[in-house]
Write an enzyme that holds these catalytic residues in place. Structure first.
Site, PDB file in Angstrom:
ATOM      1  N   ASP A  85      -6.390  -0.115  -7.605  1.00  0.00           N
ATOM      2  CA  ASP A  85      -6.307   1.040  -6.702  1.00  0.00           C
ATOM      3  C   ASP A  85      -4.872   1.363  -6.303  1.00  0.00           C
ATOM      4  O   ASP A  85      -4.616   2.379  -5.661  1.00  0.00           O
ATOM      5  CB  ASP A  85      -7.167   0.827  -5.451  1.00  0.00           C
ATOM      6  CG  ASP A  85      -6.747  -0.397  -4.633  1.00  0.00           C
ATOM      7  OD1 ASP A  85      -5.662  -0.954  -4.879  1.00  0.00           O
ATOM      8  OD2 ASP A  85      -7.530  -0.791  -3.746  1.00  0.00           O
ATOM      9  N   HIS A 114      -3.867  -2.176  -2.682  1.00  0.00           N
ATOM     10  CA  HIS A 114      -4.074  -3.515  -2.158  1.00  0.00           C
ATOM     11  C   HIS A 114      -3.393  -4.573  -3.026  1.00  0.00           C
ATOM     12  O   HIS A 114      -3.594  -4.588  -4.240  1.00  0.00           O
ATOM     13  CB  HIS A 114      -5.572  -3.813  -2.060  1.00  0.00           C
ATOM     14  CG  HIS A 114      -6.287  -2.926  -1.107  1.00  0.00           C
ATOM     15  ND1 HIS A 114      -6.965  -1.797  -1.510  1.00  0.00           N
ATOM     16  CD2 HIS A 114      -6.397  -2.982   0.242  1.00  0.00           C
ATOM     17  CE1 HIS A 114      -7.487  -1.200  -0.444  1.00  0.00           C
ATOM     18  NE2 HIS A 114      -7.158  -1.899   0.628  1.00  0.00           N
ATOM     19  N   GLY A 134     -10.000  -0.993   6.586  1.00  0.00           N
ATOM     20  CA  GLY A 134     -10.174   0.378   7.029  1.00  0.00           C
ATOM     21  C   GLY A 134      -9.729   0.631   8.453  1.00  0.00           C
ATOM     22  O   GLY A 134      -9.774   1.764   8.929  1.00  0.00           O
ATOM     23  N   SER A 179      -7.005  -3.950   5.951  1.00  0.00           N
ATOM     24  CA  SER A 179      -7.368  -4.676   4.731  1.00  0.00           C
ATOM     25  C   SER A 179      -6.214  -5.468   4.134  1.00  0.00           C
ATOM     26  O   SER A 179      -6.437  -6.447   3.419  1.00  0.00           O
ATOM     27  CB  SER A 179      -7.913  -3.704   3.682  1.00  0.00           C
ATOM     28  OG  SER A 179      -6.963  -2.699   3.386  1.00  0.00           O
ATOM     29  N   ASN A 202      -3.588   2.949   7.527  1.00  0.00           N
ATOM     30  CA  ASN A 202      -4.684   3.909   7.375  1.00  0.00           C
ATOM     31  C   ASN A 202      -4.445   5.189   8.169  1.00  0.00           C
ATOM     32  O   ASN A 202      -4.886   6.265   7.757  1.00  0.00           O
ATOM     33  CB  ASN A 202      -6.008   3.252   7.780  1.00  0.00           C
ATOM     34  CG  ASN A 202      -6.461   2.219   6.766  1.00  0.00           C
ATOM     35  OD1 ASN A 202      -6.575   2.509   5.580  1.00  0.00           O
ATOM     36  ND2 ASN A 202      -6.681   1.001   7.214  1.00  0.00           N
TER      37      ASN A 202
END
Length: 202
Positions: free
Chosen positions: A177, A180, A67, A30, A96
């Site tokens: 979050d 990002h 992801g 991402s 990830n």
């Protein structure tokens, strides 16, 4: 670095390849897919715009998926390099894996397969690393970072040790979050990647 995997990678940022056109393939998660923004706003989209101005013989194919893990990239790499026949491949995966605490040996093996497949079709490789927070333990954190350095030396690739380095300490550069980067931070990411990538485009 979101854990929800999108069904499809980002579309190519350029029209179908011409005979004299060269291709840069980006395999990322991402952070490279442009999470919660249009494809043109992410650092890879901005890269496509810079190449159009400064290296008009190049196109960018962004095969990044939100992801994505190194296992996912490893499973996709052969199809992607055969489909696009890239001259340069940017591999920006692992975040990830680290957030999920996946085994470092598996990430290393997956990244090695991606590098090997890219080099097999004659592509130059830029390996883009990540770093993990210390709460995962000192051994894991150090080993995670070392994977990129060791693989770069083993396969003789270009290396950018930490994608988020220019913004890592700036909370305002991240979305709510705290994972990002914002739209406003994307140009800084491109400017950070560019010096490592630029020599591979000659």
């Amino acid at each position: 670095m979101a854990f929800c995997v999108q069904a499809h990678a980002q579309p190519s940022l350029a029209p179908a390849v011409a005979n004299d056109q060269r291709t840069l393939l980006v395999m990322g998660d991402s952070l490279s897919a442009g999470y919660n923004m249009s494809a043109s706003q992410g650092w890879v989209g901005l890269l496509g715009q810079r190449l159009a101005r400064e290296k008009p013989g190049w196109r960018v194919v962004n095969a990044s998926i939100s992801g994505e893990t190194t296992a996912g990239g490893s499973a996709r790499i052969v199809g992607e390099v055969l489909r696009h026949q890239p001259d340069v491949v940017v591999i920006a995966l692992g975040a990830n894996d680290g957030l999920r605490g996946l085994p470092l040996s598996e990430a290393r093996r997956n990244l090695a397969r991606m590098i090997g497949a890219s080099q097999h079709v004659g592509a130059k490789v830029l390996l883009v690393g990540m770093r993990m927070p210390p709460n995962l333990g000192a051994d894991y954190t150090a080993g995670f970072e070392r994977n990129y350095r060791d693989l770069s030396q083993l396969f003789d690739t270009a290396l950018l040790p930490f994608l988020l380095e220019p913004i890592a300490m700036d909370r305002e550069a991240f979305m709510d979050d705290n994972l990002h980067p914002t739209v406003a931070a994307q140009q800084k990411l491109l400017d950070h990647v560019w010096p490592a990538l630029r020599p591979l485009l000659d």
